[in-house]
Design a protein around this motif. Sequence first.
Motif, PDB file in Angstrom:
ATOM      1  N   PRO A 161       0.804  -1.229   0.000  1.00 56.41           N
ATOM      2  CA  PRO A 161       0.000   0.000   0.000  1.00 56.41           C
ATOM      3  C   PRO A 161       0.837   1.280   0.000  1.00 56.41           C
ATOM      4  O   PRO A 161       0.461   2.251  -0.660  1.00 56.41           O
ATOM      5  N   ASP A 162       1.953   1.303   0.707  1.00 59.64           N
ATOM      6  CA  ASP A 162       2.818   2.492   0.679  1.00 59.64           C
ATOM      7  C   ASP A 162       3.347   2.752  -0.726  1.00 59.64           C
ATOM      8  O   ASP A 162       3.418   3.901  -1.168  1.00 59.64           O
ATOM      9  N   GLU A 163       3.703   1.695  -1.437  1.00 61.32           N
ATOM     10  CA  GLU A 163       4.188   1.847  -2.814  1.00 61.32           C
ATOM     11  C   GLU A 163       3.078   2.346  -3.726  1.00 61.32           C
ATOM     12  O   GLU A 163       3.316   3.190  -4.599  1.00 61.32           O
ATOM     13  N   TRP A 164       1.855   1.841  -3.548  1.00 59.18           N
ATOM     14  CA  TRP A 164       0.727   2.301  -4.375  1.00 59.18           C
ATOM     15  C   TRP A 164       0.486   3.782  -4.170  1.00 59.18           C
ATOM     16  O   TRP A 164       0.268   4.517  -5.128  1.00 59.18           O
ATOM     17  N   ARG A 165       0.523   4.203  -2.895  1.00 58.96           N
ATOM     18  CA  ARG A 165       0.280   5.618  -2.598  1.00 58.96           C
ATOM     19  C   ARG A 165       1.399   6.504  -3.143  1.00 58.96           C
ATOM     20  O   ARG A 165       1.150   7.614  -3.596  1.00 58.96           O
ATOM     21  N   GLU A 166       2.633   6.004  -3.121  1.00 59.99           N
ATOM     22  CA  GLU A 166       3.776   6.803  -3.579  1.00 59.99           C
ATOM     23  C   GLU A 166       3.731   7.072  -5.082  1.00 59.99           C
ATOM     24  O   GLU A 166       3.939   8.196  -5.524  1.00 59.99           O
ATOM     25  N   SER A 167       3.466   6.045  -5.874  1.00 60.83           N
ATOM     26  CA  SER A 167       3.564   6.196  -7.327  1.00 60.83           C
ATOM     27  C   SER A 167       2.222   6.188  -8.042  1.00 60.83           C
ATOM     28  O   SER A 167       2.147   6.555  -9.207  1.00 60.83           O
ATOM     29  N   GLY A 168       1.177   5.718  -7.364  1.00 61.27           N
ATOM     30  CA  GLY A 168      -0.073   5.443  -8.043  1.00 61.27           C
ATOM     31  C   GLY A 168      -0.070   3.988  -8.503  1.00 61.27           C
ATOM     32  O   GLY A 168       0.935   3.281  -8.383  1.00 61.27           O
ATOM     33  N   ALA A 187     -12.230   0.268  -7.122  1.00 64.86           N
ATOM     34  CA  ALA A 187     -12.678  -0.315  -8.390  1.00 64.86           C
ATOM     35  C   ALA A 187     -12.558  -1.839  -8.419  1.00 64.86           C
ATOM     36  O   ALA A 187     -13.162  -2.491  -9.265  1.00 64.86           O
ATOM     37  N   MET A 188     -11.798  -2.387  -7.486  1.00 56.19           N
ATOM     38  CA  MET A 188     -11.542  -3.826  -7.478  1.00 56.19           C
ATOM     39  C   MET A 188     -12.788  -4.602  -7.044  1.00 56.19           C
ATOM     40  O   MET A 188     -13.497  -4.163  -6.128  1.00 56.19           O
ATOM     41  N   PRO A 189     -13.070  -5.742  -7.689  1.00 52.25           N
ATOM     42  CA  PRO A 189     -14.206  -6.558  -7.246  1.00 52.25           C
ATOM     43  C   PRO A 189     -14.093  -6.912  -5.759  1.00 52.25           C
ATOM     44  O   PRO A 189     -13.006  -7.193  -5.254  1.00 52.25           O
ATOM     45  N   GLU A 190     -15.201  -6.902  -5.075  1.00 49.12           N
ATOM     46  CA  GLU A 190     -15.260  -7.150  -3.628  1.00 49.12           C
ATOM     47  C   GLU A 190     -14.560  -8.450  -3.228  1.00 49.12           C
ATOM     48  O   GLU A 190     -13.892  -8.513  -2.195  1.00 49.12           O
ATOM     49  N   ALA A 191     -14.697  -9.496  -4.026  1.00 44.82           N
ATOM     50  CA  ALA A 191     -14.121 -10.807  -3.691  1.00 44.82           C
ATOM     51  C   ALA A 191     -12.612 -10.785  -3.568  1.00 44.82           C
ATOM     52  O   ALA A 191     -12.028 -11.647  -2.918  1.00 44.82           O
ATOM     53  N   TYR A 192     -11.951  -9.791  -4.172  1.00 48.98           N
ATOM     54  CA  TYR A 192     -10.495  -9.739  -4.156  1.00 48.98           C
ATOM     55  C   TYR A 192      -9.946  -8.712  -3.185  1.00 48.98           C
ATOM     56  O   TYR A 192      -8.742  -8.523  -3.087  1.00 48.98           O
ATOM     57  N   ALA A 249      -3.849   5.401 -11.675  1.00 52.76           N
ATOM     58  CA  ALA A 249      -4.977   5.694 -10.792  1.00 52.76           C
ATOM     59  C   ALA A 249      -4.422   5.898  -9.393  1.00 52.76           C
ATOM     60  O   ALA A 249      -3.376   5.330  -9.045  1.00 52.76           O
ATOM     61  N   ARG A 250      -5.106   6.711  -8.604  1.00 51.68           N
ATOM     62  CA  ARG A 250      -4.733   6.836  -7.200  1.00 51.68           C
ATOM     63  C   ARG A 250      -5.014   5.506  -6.512  1.00 51.68           C
ATOM     64  O   ARG A 250      -5.937   4.777  -6.900  1.00 51.68           O
ATOM     65  N   ALA A 251      -4.244   5.179  -5.500  1.00 53.53           N
ATOM     66  CA  ALA A 251      -4.389   3.902  -4.793  1.00 53.53           C
ATOM     67  C   ALA A 251      -5.824   3.693  -4.311  1.00 53.53           C
ATOM     68  O   ALA A 251      -6.391   2.605  -4.485  1.00 53.53           O
ATOM     69  N   GLU A 252      -6.416   4.728  -3.741  1.00 53.66           N
ATOM     70  CA  GLU A 252      -7.776   4.614  -3.214  1.00 53.66           C
ATOM     71  C   GLU A 252      -8.777   4.290  -4.318  1.00 53.66           C
ATOM     72  O   GLU A 252      -9.700   3.493  -4.125  1.00 53.66           O
ATOM     73  N   ALA A 301      -1.097   1.287 -11.718  1.00 56.04           N
ATOM     74  CA  ALA A 301      -1.368   1.221 -13.151  1.00 56.04           C
ATOM     75  C   ALA A 301      -2.881   1.241 -13.372  1.00 56.04           C
ATOM     76  O   ALA A 301      -3.612   0.492 -12.709  1.00 56.04           O
ATOM     77  N   LEU A 302      -3.352   2.114 -14.239  1.00 57.35           N
ATOM     78  CA  LEU A 302      -4.789   2.237 -14.485  1.00 57.35           C
ATOM     79  C   LEU A 302      -5.366   0.892 -14.914  1.00 57.35           C
ATOM     80  O   LEU A 302      -4.874   0.260 -15.840  1.00 57.35           O
ATOM     81  N   GLY A 303      -6.416   0.468 -14.220  1.00 54.05           N
ATOM     82  CA  GLY A 303      -7.063  -0.802 -14.511  1.00 54.05           C
ATOM     83  C   GLY A 303      -6.531  -1.965 -13.696  1.00 54.05           C
ATOM     84  O   GLY A 303      -7.108  -3.048 -13.712  1.00 54.05           O
ATOM     85  N   ALA A 304      -5.420  -1.752 -12.986  1.00 52.14           N
ATOM     86  CA  ALA A 304      -4.846  -2.832 -12.166  1.00 52.14           C
ATOM     87  C   ALA A 304      -5.591  -2.950 -10.852  1.00 52.14           C
ATOM     88  O   ALA A 304      -6.108  -1.969 -10.327  1.00 52.14           O
TER      89      ALA A 304
END
Length: 155
Positions: free
Chosen positions: A51-58, A146-151, A138-141, A60-63
């Motif tokens: 999560p820290d890495e996601w917040r730092e760089s964003g 956007a991710m399916p609930e199951a994952y 995309a921003r981490a949040e 990939a859109l759609g990931a």
Amino acid sequence: MPELTRRLFALGLGALVFATPVAAQPPVMSAQEASRAVAAGEIVLIDIRTPDEWRESGVALGAWPIDMVSRDFSSRMQALLKAEAGKPIAIICATGGRTQFLQKVIAQNGLGDVIDVGEGMYGSRHGQGWLKENLPLARAEAALAAMPEAYRAAK
């Protein structure tokens, strides 16, 4: 014992660290190819960084961001691989080291083949990386929402 190996043991994947290598060359995809494929709905792209890495760089859109060192990573990935059976799954990290390792672990467990976005977010010997290629983010949040609930992570 390296930190990643210790965490994989904790996740129940540790025995796989010492399994024999997969004979076939695992599939690798460039960041450009992954961006086009995820935008077209041709692959499911998983960002296995923290999560820290996601917040730092964003992200990939759609990931879909699924932290590789989270306690429920193994069960979430197994659920994803089962639910998305027949659809190519690609994984991305910072520079391709974690994805290459995880790709082998998944294959050695008979869970199928996943594609390694080998240049990662920051670049590697495979290429410049998602960020230097100026591919959409995309921003981490937003990626988590956007991710399916199951994952998503267990609350």
